[in-house]
Scaffold this motif. Structure first.
Motif, PDB file in Angstrom:
ATOM      1  N   VAL A 119       0.863  -1.190   0.000  1.00  0.00           N
ATOM      2  CA  VAL A 119       0.000   0.000   0.000  1.00  0.00           C
ATOM      3  C   VAL A 119       0.893   1.232   0.000  1.00  0.00           C
ATOM      4  CG1 VAL A 119      -0.218   0.181   2.548  1.00  0.00           C
ATOM      5  CG2 VAL A 119      -2.130   0.929   1.088  1.00  0.00           C
ATOM      6  N   GLY A 120       0.352   2.381  -0.384  1.00  0.00           N
ATOM      7  CA  GLY A 120       1.146   3.615  -0.424  1.00  0.00           C
ATOM      8  C   GLY A 120       2.311   3.432  -1.386  1.00  0.00           C
ATOM      9  N   GLY A 121       3.500   3.770  -0.928  1.00  0.00           N
ATOM     10  CA  GLY A 121       4.674   3.663  -1.788  1.00  0.00           C
ATOM     11  C   GLY A 121       4.988   2.238  -2.214  1.00  0.00           C
ATOM     12  N   SER A 122       4.459   1.266  -1.507  1.00  0.00           N
ATOM     13  CA  SER A 122       4.713  -0.128  -1.872  1.00  0.00           C
ATOM     14  C   SER A 122       3.665  -0.645  -2.856  1.00  0.00           C
ATOM     15  CB  SER A 122       4.737  -0.992  -0.606  1.00  0.00           C
ATOM     16  OG  SER A 122       5.752  -0.531   0.250  1.00  0.00           O
ATOM     17  N   SER A 145       6.471  -4.357   1.680  1.00  0.00           N
ATOM     18  CA  SER A 145       6.262  -3.418   2.790  1.00  0.00           C
ATOM     19  C   SER A 145       7.612  -3.045   3.380  1.00  0.00           C
ATOM     20  CB  SER A 145       5.387  -4.060   3.872  1.00  0.00           C
ATOM     21  OG  SER A 145       5.286  -3.209   4.982  1.00  0.00           O
ATOM     22  N   LYS A 146       7.964  -1.791   3.237  1.00  0.00           N
ATOM     23  CA  LYS A 146       9.253  -1.351   3.780  1.00  0.00           C
ATOM     24  C   LYS A 146       9.346  -1.716   5.263  1.00  0.00           C
ATOM     25  CE  LYS A 146      12.205   2.558   4.722  1.00  0.00           C
ATOM     26  NZ  LYS A 146      12.432   3.982   4.711  1.00  0.00           N
ATOM     27  N   SER A 147       8.315  -1.375   6.019  1.00  0.00           N
ATOM     28  CA  SER A 147       8.360  -1.593   7.470  1.00  0.00           C
ATOM     29  C   SER A 147       8.017  -3.025   7.846  1.00  0.00           C
ATOM     30  CB  SER A 147       7.361  -0.661   8.148  1.00  0.00           C
ATOM     31  OG  SER A 147       6.060  -0.941   7.651  1.00  0.00           O
ATOM     32  N   PHE A 148       7.257  -3.689   7.012  1.00  0.00           N
ATOM     33  CA  PHE A 148       6.686  -5.011   7.284  1.00  0.00           C
ATOM     34  C   PHE A 148       5.794  -4.990   8.527  1.00  0.00           C
ATOM     35  CE2 PHE A 148       6.558  -9.622   6.730  1.00  0.00           C
ATOM     36  CZ  PHE A 148       6.703  -9.711   5.360  1.00  0.00           C
ATOM     37  N   THR A 200       2.825  -2.816   8.226  1.00  0.00           N
ATOM     38  CA  THR A 200       1.614  -2.110   7.788  1.00  0.00           C
ATOM     39  C   THR A 200       0.427  -3.071   7.772  1.00  0.00           C
ATOM     40  OG1 THR A 200       3.025  -0.685   6.478  1.00  0.00           O
ATOM     41  CG2 THR A 200       0.687  -0.662   5.937  1.00  0.00           C
ATOM     42  N   GLY A 204       9.455   5.216   1.434  1.00  0.00           N
ATOM     43  CA  GLY A 204       8.442   4.384   0.771  1.00  0.00           C
ATOM     44  C   GLY A 204       7.976   4.959  -0.560  1.00  0.00           C
ATOM     45  N   GLN A 250       0.407  10.977  -3.559  1.00  0.00           N
ATOM     46  CA  GLN A 250       1.226  10.559  -2.412  1.00  0.00           C
ATOM     47  C   GLN A 250       2.575  11.278  -2.425  1.00  0.00           C
ATOM     48  OE1 GLN A 250       3.090   6.707  -2.202  1.00  0.00           O
ATOM     49  NE2 GLN A 250       3.183   6.756   0.029  1.00  0.00           N
ATOM     50  N   GLU A 290       2.150  13.581   0.684  1.00  0.00           N
ATOM     51  CA  GLU A 290       2.765  12.939   1.848  1.00  0.00           C
ATOM     52  C   GLU A 290       4.140  13.566   2.117  1.00  0.00           C
ATOM     53  OE1 GLU A 290       2.101   8.632   3.486  1.00  0.00           O
ATOM     54  OE2 GLU A 290       3.852   8.547   2.167  1.00  0.00           O
ATOM     55  N   LYS A 302      -2.864   5.648  12.410  1.00  0.00           N
ATOM     56  CA  LYS A 302      -2.617   4.208  12.539  1.00  0.00           C
ATOM     57  C   LYS A 302      -2.816   3.756  13.987  1.00  0.00           C
ATOM     58  CE  LYS A 302       0.909   3.770   8.937  1.00  0.00           C
ATOM     59  NZ  LYS A 302       2.335   3.573   8.704  1.00  0.00           N
TER      60      LYS A 302
HETATM   61  O1  F6P Z   1       0.789   5.297   5.393  1.00  0.00           O
HETATM   62  C1  F6P Z   1       1.998   5.884   5.123  1.00  0.00           C
HETATM   63  C2  F6P Z   1       3.060   4.948   4.726  1.00  0.00           C
HETATM   64  O2  F6P Z   1       3.939   4.892   5.785  1.00  0.00           O
HETATM   65  C3  F6P Z   1       3.725   5.413   3.427  1.00  0.00           C
HETATM   66  O3  F6P Z   1       4.683   6.362   3.630  1.00  0.00           O
HETATM   67  C4  F6P Z   1       4.240   4.135   2.876  1.00  0.00           C
HETATM   68  O4  F6P Z   1       4.546   4.241   1.531  1.00  0.00           O
HETATM   69  C5  F6P Z   1       3.092   3.217   3.174  1.00  0.00           C
HETATM   70  O5  F6P Z   1       2.615   3.628   4.438  1.00  0.00           O
HETATM   71  C6  F6P Z   1       3.426   1.750   3.193  1.00  0.00           C
HETATM   72  O6  F6P Z   1       4.408   1.465   4.124  1.00  0.00           O
HETATM   73  P1  F6P Z   1       5.183   0.109   4.118  1.00  0.00           P
HETATM   74  O7  F6P Z   1       5.901  -0.019   2.833  1.00  0.00           O
HETATM   75  O8  F6P Z   1       6.088   0.175   5.287  1.00  0.00           O
HETATM   76  O9  F6P Z   1       4.158  -0.997   4.264  1.00  0.00           O
END
Ligand code: F6P
Length: 560
Positions: A157-160, A213-216, A218, A283, A365, A369, A524
């Motif tokens: 989602v978002g950048g991913s 997911s960058k953060s894994f 989300t 992201g 975005q 963002e 969130k």
């Molecule tokens: O909701 C904002 C955000 O943190 C964006 O900046 C990012 O692209 C998106 O969520 C997805 O995040 P992630 O790649 O960590 O799942």
């Protein structure tokens, strides 16, 4: 950002000059500017990296530009560009560099960041991605039951999601034809509706999921991933006579792309199916690296590399060109002029090519963002406007939707028209080619006509007789036109990089950090608390009356 005195932009001398200058230009109609400057198109148009940027329909003149260049210098734009590209910690609130530009450096470049050359690592991760792409394109990636994979669903989602979605759609014509067919799909919404659609029509034996997911962490993506995993397990473990292990199913049907290998491993992604990237890539700037896997799957690695090269040529231009020739700087300054001096705080993105259907969503975005901020880099509230409200749609369709407001509403809006000059040369059948080329001409005619009417208003019509007020067009709405020589991986790369750098330059002038997004964090957190209450594990009485009423309505519906 790096202004000499650390002054806020509105206290810089050029800001004051621009304020006075705006008073003199405020009431000058664009048609007057064109009337008095016949060479306007030439003097306000620049061409770089397959792009033509026409800024002549901005409500400005040569003096405006000079003052804006001074503002950019006073705000420290040149040194900020250097800081960005050389890997300084420009993301101050997270204390790290923002090095998306490093992802598109050629293999023979070097970039030392804090004592380490990162180019080799970037190219190793590209090579790792290429190995996965090659296996899929060769039909060698087999699902748990032994069948070659035909469908890849990106869960992010978002950048991913937005970047890969936009680019795969835009470059679908560049699909190599000598590969095992693999179709790429995208599911992003946490409600599961997009995913449910795929699950109802895809074959689990030939489908894999990319957990992006960058953060894994989300929840949107993880909830889709958990549903996908359950679907695969229920469909495949009992498939055929011999039971298949859950481990094999997860191994063969998931790829992970994240900056957190530990979390990928914990979730069950096999080590050799993990693509990693770095904390120093944001992201919404990550499509150039492993988050771009769906792009590489659609267009092949050669085209993906051409896409990177296109962006890199814009990076070099951004680094090297004088302000007066620098496309991202000029585009940024047009925005600053509109928002801060002409008080135009709505911005519409209008591509005239169906392949750019998701470009506006992507830019929403990227721009909002990044620059939807109201606190300076030093943590002080700003007292000037920053990012405008930005939205858009395919221009031809928007003509039948919201152009009414552009032409006759009360809001001033600045528009970006985007179109390729050449189209359909590759269509083999001559008759079809002729018809499609005529449609392309029709689209360009509409594109050029719309920006002209927005500029001139009633005067765009030659037979302009007296007419009632409701049939009048005031005009004087500024716009930018970006023409691509044609839509190729390289020009699309340049176009995206152009907007990325525009966003950066504006952030520098507004003295805000474009690389964090703290504004989404509260939402969130509150959602997690609310979910507990919806799941009857929290205290409803803590809620406000409206939220309470909504939750109770949902509970009542669940009981029916
Ligand atoms: O909701 C904002 C955000 O943190 C964006 O900046 C990012 O692209 C998106 O969520 C997805 O995040 P992630 O790649 O960590 O799942």
């Amino acid at each position: 950002m790096a202004s000499a005195s650390n002054a806020t932009p509105d206290t810089l001398p050029a800001w004051q000059t621009l304020k006075h200058h705006a008073e003199t230009l405020q009431h000058v109609h664009l048609k007057t500017l064109f009337g008095t400057e016949p060479s306007r198109w030439k003097s306000f148009t620049r061409q770089v990296a397959g792009l033509t940027l026409d800024l002549s329909k901005q409500r400005w003149d040569d003096d405006t530009l000079e003052h804006l260049f001074t503002l950019a210098s006073e705000a420290g734009v040149p040194s900020a560009i250097e800081a960005l590209l050389s890997g300084k910690r420009v993301n101050v609130s997270e204390n790290r560099p923002a090095l998306h530009t490093a992802l598109r450096l050629p293999a023979d470049a070097t970039l030392e960041v804090e004592g380490e050359d990162i180019v080799a690592a970037v190219h190793e991760s590209l090579a790792q991605m290429e190995r996965l792409v090659s296996r899929l394109h060769a039909g060698q990636w087999r699902g748990a039951t032994g069948k070659p994979i035909r469908h890849v669903v990106n869960l992010g989602v978002g950048g991913s999601d937005l970047g890969p979605l936009m680019v795969t759609h835009a470059l679908a014509d560049y699909r190599p034809n000598d590969i095992h067919p693999v179709e790429v799909h995208f599911a992003s919404t946490m409600d599961g509706s997009q995913l449910a659609d795929y699950l109802s029509r895809l074959n689990p034996e030939t489908t894999i999921f990319v957990l992006s997911s960058k953060s894994f962490t989300t929840i949107d993506t993880l909830s889709n991933a958990n549903t996908a995993r359950e679907w695969l397990l229920s469909q495949l473990t009992q498939h055929g006579a011999t039971p298949i292990s859950a481990e094999l199913v997860v191994r063969q049907h998931f790829i992970g792309v994240s900056a957190s290998p530990e979390k990928m491993t914990e979730w069950g992604i096999a080590d050799d199916h993990q693509l990693t990237f770095w904390e120093w890539v944001g992201g919404r700037y990550s499509l150039w690296g492993t988050i771009g896997l769906p792009i590489a799957l659609v267009v092949g690695m050669d085209n993906f590399r051409a896409f990177l090269a296109g962006a890199h040529s814009m990076d070099r231009h951004f680094a090297e060109a004088e302000m007066a020739e620098n496309l991202p700087v000029l585009l940024a300054l047009a925005g600053i002029w509109n928002v801060n001096f002409l008080d135009i705080r709505a911005h519409s993105i209008l591509p005239y090519d169906g392949r750019l259907e998701y470009f506006a969503a992507y830019l929403e975005q990227l721009e909002m963002e990044s620059n939807g901020k109201s606190v300076t880099r030093q943590g002080q509230p700003v007292n000037y406007s920053t990012c405008p409200v930005l939205w858009g749609q395919l221009g031809p369709n928007a003509q039948h939707a919201f152009y009414q407001l552009l032409h006759q509403g009360t809001q001033p809006v600045v528009c970006d028209f985007i179109a390729p000059l050449k189209r359909y040369d590759e269509v083999e059948d001559p008759d079809t080619r002729r018809h499609l080329k005529a449609q392309h001409r029709l689209a360009l005619a509409n594109c050029f006509a719309q920006s002209r009417v927005l500029m001139l208003g009633d005067d765009a019509l030659e037979d302009d007789g007296p007419r009632p007020e409701h049939k009048r067009y005031r005009g004087n709405q500024p716009s930018t036109t970006v023409l691509l020589d044609q839509l190729t991986p390289a020009t699309l790369g340049s176009l995206i990089a152009l907007y990325e750098h525009k966003v950066f330059v504006q952030a520098v002038i507004w003295d805000i950090n474009p690389f964090d997004q703290w504004g989404v964090e509260l939402g969130k957190k509150i959602a997690t608390d609310t979910q507990k209450i919806i799941d009857h594990q929290g205290d409803l009485s803590r809620m406000d009356a409206s939220s309470k009423g909504l939750i109770e309505a949902f509970w009542a519906a669940e009981q029916e």
